[in-house]
Design a protein around this motif. Structure first.
Motif, PDB file in Angstrom:
ATOM      1  N   UNK A  48     -17.170  -7.809  -8.053  1.00  0.00           N
ATOM      2  CA  UNK A  48     -15.786  -8.271  -7.933  1.00  0.00           C
ATOM      3  C   UNK A  48     -15.766  -9.607  -7.205  1.00  0.00           C
ATOM      4  N   UNK A  75      -6.150   1.199  -7.961  1.00  0.00           N
ATOM      5  CA  UNK A  75      -6.224  -0.255  -7.847  1.00  0.00           C
ATOM      6  C   UNK A  75      -4.888  -0.835  -7.368  1.00  0.00           C
ATOM      7  N   UNK A 122       0.839  -1.200   0.000  1.00  0.00           N
ATOM      8  CA  UNK A 122       0.000   0.000   0.000  1.00  0.00           C
ATOM      9  C   UNK A 122       0.875   1.252   0.000  1.00  0.00           C
ATOM     10  N   UNK A 126     -18.253  -0.089 -10.816  1.00  0.00           N
ATOM     11  CA  UNK A 126     -18.302  -0.720  -9.491  1.00  0.00           C
ATOM     12  C   UNK A 126     -19.099   0.155  -8.510  1.00  0.00           C
ATOM     13  N   UNK A 176      -4.308  -9.591  -0.717  1.00  0.00           N
ATOM     14  CA  UNK A 176      -4.457  -9.544  -2.175  1.00  0.00           C
ATOM     15  C   UNK A 176      -3.580 -10.592  -2.836  1.00  0.00           C
ATOM     16  N   UNK A 209      -8.754  -6.245   5.425  1.00  0.00           N
ATOM     17  CA  UNK A 209      -7.351  -6.661   5.424  1.00  0.00           C
ATOM     18  C   UNK A 209      -7.176  -8.142   5.764  1.00  0.00           C
ATOM     19  N   UNK A 258     -11.564   3.323  -4.755  1.00  0.00           N
ATOM     20  CA  UNK A 258     -12.154   3.721  -6.039  1.00  0.00           C
ATOM     21  C   UNK A 258     -12.781   5.101  -5.889  1.00  0.00           C
ATOM     22  N   UNK A 310      -7.159  -6.524  -4.693  1.00  0.00           N
ATOM     23  CA  UNK A 310      -6.728  -5.385  -3.871  1.00  0.00           C
ATOM     24  C   UNK A 310      -7.925  -4.563  -3.390  1.00  0.00           C
ATOM     25  N   UNK A 311      -8.987  -4.526  -4.165  1.00  0.00           N
ATOM     26  CA  UNK A 311     -10.180  -3.801  -3.702  1.00  0.00           C
ATOM     27  C   UNK A 311     -10.855  -4.555  -2.546  1.00  0.00           C
ATOM     28  N   UNK A 360      -9.134  -6.437  -0.463  1.00  0.00           N
ATOM     29  CA  UNK A 360      -8.165  -6.210   0.628  1.00  0.00           C
ATOM     30  C   UNK A 360      -8.334  -4.818   1.228  1.00  0.00           C
ATOM     31  N   UNK A 361      -8.586  -3.840   0.363  1.00  0.00           N
ATOM     32  CA  UNK A 361      -8.726  -2.464   0.870  1.00  0.00           C
ATOM     33  C   UNK A 361      -9.862  -2.392   1.891  1.00  0.00           C
ATOM     34  N   UNK A 362     -10.927  -3.155   1.631  1.00  0.00           N
ATOM     35  CA  UNK A 362     -12.069  -3.115   2.549  1.00  0.00           C
ATOM     36  C   UNK A 362     -11.907  -4.080   3.712  1.00  0.00           C
ATOM     37  N   UNK A 416      -3.878  -0.318  -3.950  1.00  0.00           N
ATOM     38  CA  UNK A 416      -4.965  -0.710  -3.041  1.00  0.00           C
ATOM     39  C   UNK A 416      -5.540   0.472  -2.286  1.00  0.00           C
TER      40      UNK A 416
END
Lengths: 419, 419
Positions: free
Chosen positions: B296, A290, A83, A336, B346, B342, A296, B335-336, B338-340, A293
């Motif tokens: 996703x 993306x 990240x 998305x 990813x 952890x 969006x 990764x999206x 993972x972003x939300x 990470x």
């Protein structure tokens, strides 16, 4: 010299639809600016002007990249496993430190400018590094290539390796040298005040950047609300500010001169209001968001609120220098958001194209359209191997954007001159 | 004929790391299968075997595409403005109806197979259309190219234009013809039972498909839990089933023979359990899932639960036929998540590469690795213009995956033969 270009012409005056002229003409004046677009040769006048014949090909405005790090070009397409904050520490800062070596800078920057040309980007808002001489080389490379760029010597003086730290006086002195050397406001290449971002800059550095922008009338670029850990860190570092954007604003770096801020993934309503008030442009970097990470960015919301938006490749957070590919990613991100909330319609192709051309282009002047008075920044697309006979002109453009690449770009113009 | 290939060798035995042999050798037997990989020439034996010298280049397993619609190739990169169900109705079905014209089929399929070869995909699980003769042409084109494919004549008999509807008897008869013509289980090209998806197939058609798969020992491919409106429609159509996957299972189409299901964006825990039990492979199509605004897919969850995963380009929901690009999208989607959250790490590059090679390859036999006994399906990558001297071998591969294209693929092999 006056010239007339004949081709299939596509561009966006407005976000929501394409202007399309099949087998039309663009007249370009001695100053490299568009005089007129027309469907037939006679109505253009200029009976003696040379006609450059691109019949059958597509003629579109060139791409504008409003956020890219030239000094991270060596890391393009590698180091995709962290990240933002650890990624900066492990990969980005060590790479940028190498630019103290001016020969290294020249080598990487040459590759970068050449690649940017290849993918059809004729204007870019670029981060170099803290190194004045390296930054000067990058500016020279853009000038020699005949491409437009706002080039930032990066200002940073905390939370980074010692080798990248300058004092405020050193930073100001370097920025002033470049501002003096490139002082012509009509020049295609100009400096831009570039505090890296708040976590990397002391209040004294930020204040000096704001003063410099105001004194020299220079634009400003930086990063804003990219990653949640970064946003939290800014709240700690600037407890008196109402938020990240407001912190920049207090230092004169948020719309007091033309400003572009990269990412804005996590900008809240108050921050967006400040952006709107200061006419601050979002550099939307969906590919990078993306890869690192970050998240969006809700671009539909920015557009609905009347905030300016351009597209950024953000090499090397982004891996692809092509703004055509960035358009595809921008549409995908918007889908998305739409998937989760049908009140946020996804981006039309024309909206993505508008951001890549007229939207982002507005940061460089009258750039990104074929309307009268706009710089003739243009690309000629030869899509003969994409079976053009089977598609409408808009479909040909869409298909090129989604599936084409630099092989299809056969001519590039920046302010009327072939690059 | 026995051959030895010398190059920088990279492949994945396991998901979590690359096997890397700098300047190594792969020995390939008369049967087109890998005998051995070694770091030096002498330990291979075969003193008289020809050595093909790709010194300095990268040698990797070829790509496998486990979900792609050959008949949608004409729509690649256009028609990106709708969600799944209206998209099928407005764009996809009218295009597929054209394949009643066998000359049209031949023309589009030729382009498709040639493009697939170009991007380095040597095996694919392919949807054709309902038309038997068109499907036969596609199979012949793959055979002539020397590439591997499981080709599905699509079965569908409801919720589509009349021109695409066959009776169950007609459908079965067409599938049986192709199953008889391509009955050698060792053939690179084979049929695959292909009910489009439950909304397009009556219970009688689904039952006939399951019986056919069982009778001829054929694999099965279809779509699963791609889009929320589609999932809701299946719940209505199959109220007795415990879910979408269970509906397929009841018809003998969910693991009773080798099965690959595209998308699985919205598969819940019960559905994933059924997939695990039936060893059903996920064809992860991240590009398509963005473009058609499906969502996703949580691939980390599938991998953690021991479910097989391969990658699909899903042309024309997806716009890019390259499985290299699909890898990048797969990592980005992860990764999206993972972003939300952890707790969902990813995807590593090696995991994405494994899905593209050994993961997806396992649907075609012993394919996708350079381990002993695997078919020698391989690509030679010449990355000289990506500055290989500046990077490690793993970085060179990463950089090619993220930034390279078909220009860098200079040789392609399928089961030992150059394609």
């Amino acid at each position: 010299m006056k010239k007339i270009y004949r081709a299939n012409i596509l561009y966006t005056k407005q976000k929501d639809c394409f202007e399309i002229i099949e087998d039309g003409y663009v007249a370009v004046g001695d100053d490299g600016r568009v005089c007129r677009v027309a469907a037939d040769r006679d109505s253009l006048g200029w009976p003696d002007a040379e006609v450059v014949d691109y019949t059958g090909k597509l003629l579109i405005p060139a791409m504008n990249d409003v956020h890219v790090h030239a000094a991270q070009y060596h890391n393009q397409g590698i180091a995709m496993d962290m990240e933002l904050l650890p990624w900066l520490e492990h990969y980005t800062f060590p790479e940028e430190a190498k630019f103290a070596d001016t020969d290294y800078a020249e080598r990487i920057y040459s590759r970068f400018v050449s690649h940017l040309r290849r993918v059809g980007t004729m204007r870019a808002a670029v981060f170099a590094t803290v190194h004045t001489e390296g930054t000067r080389r990058l500016m020279r490379l853009f000038s020699e290539a005949g491409m437009g760029a706002l080039v930032g010597k990066v200002a940073m003086d905390r939370n980074c390796p010692d080798s990248l730290i300058e004092t405020v006086d050193e930073a100001v002195s370097g920025m002033e040298q470049l501002a003096t050397e490139y002082s012509d406001p009509q020049s295609l290449v100009r400096p831009i005040v570039t505090p890296r971002f708040i976590p990397s800059c002391t209040p004294a550095m930020l204040k000096a950047c704001g003063e410099l922008a105001s004194r020299y009338g220079l634009p400003v670029q930086s990063h804003l609300s990219e990653n949640l850990a970064e946003v939290a860190s800014v709240h700690q570092l600037e407890p008196d500010a109402l938020g990240y954007g407001d912190a920049y604003r207090r230092y004169g770096l948020f719309g007091q001169t033309p400003t572009v801020m990269a990412h804005c993934v996590w900008s809240d309503a108050a921050e967006r209001r400040l952006m709107k008030e200061g006419d601050v442009m979002v550099a939307h970097c969906p590919t990078s968001n993306f890869n690192v990470a970050s998240g969006m960015a809700p671009i539909r919301t920015f557009l609905d609120e009347g905030i300016r938006v351009g597209l950024g490749s953000d090499i090397s957070g982004g891996h692809d220098l092509s703004i055509f590919r960035t358009m595809v990613y921008a549409i995908q991100v918007s889908k998305m958001h739409y998937q989760r909330n049908h009140d946020m319609p996804f981006l039309l192709l024309s909206e993505a194209f508008w951001m890549a051309t007229k939207g982002g282009g507005s940061f460089f002047g009258r750039v990104g359209s074929f309307e009268e008075g706009y710089d003739f920044d243009a690309l000629v697309i030869d899509d003969h191997d994409l079976y053009p006979e089977d598609y409408t002109l808009e479909q040909r453009l869409e298909r090129f954007i989604y599936t084409g690449d630099d092989r299809h770009i056969v001519h590039r113009f920046c302010r009327g001159k072939e690059v």
